[in-house]
Scaffold this active site. Structure first.
Site, short mmCIF file in Angstrom:
data_model
loop_
_atom_site.label_atom_id
_atom_site.label_comp_id
_atom_site.label_asym_id
_atom_site.label_seq_id
_atom_site.Cartn_x
_atom_site.Cartn_y
_atom_site.Cartn_z
N LYS A 139 0.85 -1.19 0.00
CA LYS A 139 0.00 0.00 0.00
C LYS A 139 0.89 1.24 0.00
O LYS A 139 1.70 1.43 0.91
CB LYS A 139 -0.92 -0.01 1.22
CG LYS A 139 -1.80 1.23 1.30
CD LYS A 139 -2.86 1.12 2.37
CE LYS A 139 -3.66 2.41 2.47
NZ LYS A 139 -4.69 2.35 3.50
N ARG A 154 -11.09 9.71 1.58
CA ARG A 154 -11.03 10.40 2.88
C ARG A 154 -12.22 11.36 3.01
O ARG A 154 -12.70 11.57 4.13
CB ARG A 154 -9.67 11.08 3.06
CG ARG A 154 -8.55 10.04 3.21
CD ARG A 154 -7.17 10.63 3.35
NE ARG A 154 -6.12 9.59 3.21
CZ ARG A 154 -4.84 9.83 3.01
NH1 ARG A 154 -4.39 11.08 2.97
NH2 ARG A 154 -3.98 8.84 2.88
N LYS A 180 -2.06 -1.47 -3.92
CA LYS A 180 -2.96 -0.32 -3.83
C LYS A 180 -2.16 0.97 -3.86
O LYS A 180 -1.19 1.07 -3.11
CB LYS A 180 -3.73 -0.44 -2.52
CG LYS A 180 -4.65 0.70 -2.22
CD LYS A 180 -5.31 0.48 -0.89
CE LYS A 180 -6.14 1.71 -0.56
NZ LYS A 180 -6.52 1.74 0.82
N TYR A 203 -15.12 0.48 -7.15
CA TYR A 203 -16.42 1.11 -6.93
C TYR A 203 -17.32 0.92 -8.15
O TYR A 203 -18.52 1.17 -8.08
CB TYR A 203 -16.23 2.60 -6.61
CG TYR A 203 -15.36 2.79 -5.38
CD1 TYR A 203 -15.90 2.62 -4.11
CD2 TYR A 203 -14.00 3.08 -5.48
CE1 TYR A 203 -15.11 2.75 -2.97
CE2 TYR A 203 -13.20 3.22 -4.36
CZ TYR A 203 -13.76 3.05 -3.11
OH TYR A 203 -12.97 3.16 -1.99
#
Ligand code: PBG
Length: 332
Positions: free
Chosen positions: A204, A214, A258, A322
């Site tokens: 990550k 965020r 990621k 998503y």
């Protein structure tokens, strides 16, 4: 791709022969994408009026517990095997000591139970990191401005055990503390949760592409400083390999890279080097770029599928995205 392709000289070889028709292209496609390759990240809110569209992620909504149940049923209908829960938690209950992270009644744990009730067969993945419950927005405990490792790991273990207790199938440590996978694995084993899987956010990066996320979880205004003392420097490749090797050696069942698209080289290296179940996270900023450009009319919607096929080509078994429901519907 270890074979050396033999190419007869033109005109014996005309590579366009196999591109000529839709059927010939389908027959010779090297990778494919199916709903089974998708993990759908969702945001679940406990704040009254917290539901609704996220401004920097058009088309993505924070969900109530009921909304999360409906999403779970939709995932089942669409053949999406797993959903991943991210909590949008009450800001008034965030503290520097983060004890809500291991409260069995926190919104993350309530969402696990609600989804398991609505769709028992759907795999539920979680996020293990203190940021949703931390007053300063960091993934670990902060002392005198330093994110302290070992104490954070102890908190993460407590958090993980309550998630396993609530019925999670896959735990996703996204915190990047050292030594957490070994501690998590041992604690799960000891508590009788030997069948709970760990999908480690192993590689990550400290990325600007997390910005819209965020916003989505309400951490943007809070984060004090940045996450560069625990997430990987985007300049580094060998370090990512060491992180993945370490997490697998400590007992991770699956690993993740990621963000996704800017790190496809890392995906390919992880797949080739470790041959372990490998996932990429097409993060919020990637979603925002693609969806934003499509909505502006600057790109055609087919770039969504193209962006996901890239992960399969880079060797990933699956992608957290998503776009999961939209794409699964399209693949129908
Ligand atoms: C936090 C966490 C982040 C994401 C998943 N878990 C953000 C961060 O590390 O600051 C990002 C996901 C996304 O951008 O879509 N533990």
């Amino acid at each position: 791709m270890s074979a050396t392709p033999i190419v007869a000289p033109f005109p014996a070889t005309r590579l366009r022969r196999l591109r000529r028709t839709e059927r010939l292209r389908a027959l010779t496609a090297e990778v494919n994408l199916t709903p089974a390759n998708l993990i759908w990240p969702i945001f679940v809110t406990e704040i009254a009026g917290g539901e609704g569209e996220i401004a920097s992620m058009p088309g993505v909504h924070r969900l109530t517990l009921d909304g999360a149940k409906r999403a779970a049923e939709r995932a089942m209908d669409l053949g999406i095997p797993a959903i991943c829960i991210f909590p949008h938690s009450d800001p008034d209950l965030k503290t520097d000591t983060c004890e809500r992270a291991w409260d069995p009644e926190n919104i993350g744990n309530r969402a696990i139970r609600a989804i398991k009730e609505a769709a028992p067969e759907l795999a539920v993945m979680t996020d293990i990191a203190l940021d949703p419950y931390n007053a300063n927005g960091h993934d670990g405990i902060v002392r005198d401005g330093v994110i302290v490792n070992d104490e954070s790991v102890e908190c993460l273990v407590k958090m993980a055990l309550t998630q396993a207790e609530a019925g999670a199938d896959i735990l996703g440590p996204s915190d990047m503390m050292d030594g957490r996978i070994g501690r998590l694995r041992a604690a799960l084993e000891e508590a009788g949760h030997q069948d709970v899987a760990i999908l480690s956010y192993a590689a990550k990066y400290a990325s600007g592409f997390y910005g819209p996320f965020r916003d989505a979880v309400g951490a943007s205004g809070r984060l004090v400083g940045d996450k560069k003392t625990y997430q990987i420097n985007p300049a580094n490749r060998d370090e990512a390999m060491r992180c993945v090797a370490r997490d697998l050696a400590e007992g991770a069942d699956m690993v993740m890279v990621k963000p996704g698209m800017p790190y496809l080289d890392i995906c390919r290296m992880v797949r080739d080097q470790f041959a372990a179940p490998t996932f990429a996270y097409q993060v919020s900023g990637e979603y925002a770029m693609i969806e934003g450009a499509v909505r502006q009319g600057w790109l055609a919607r087919e770039v969504v599928m193209e962006s996901l096929l890239a992960f399969r080509r880079a060797g990933c078994d699956g992608v957290l995205t998503y776009f999961a429901p939209e794409v699964a519907e399209q693949l129908g």
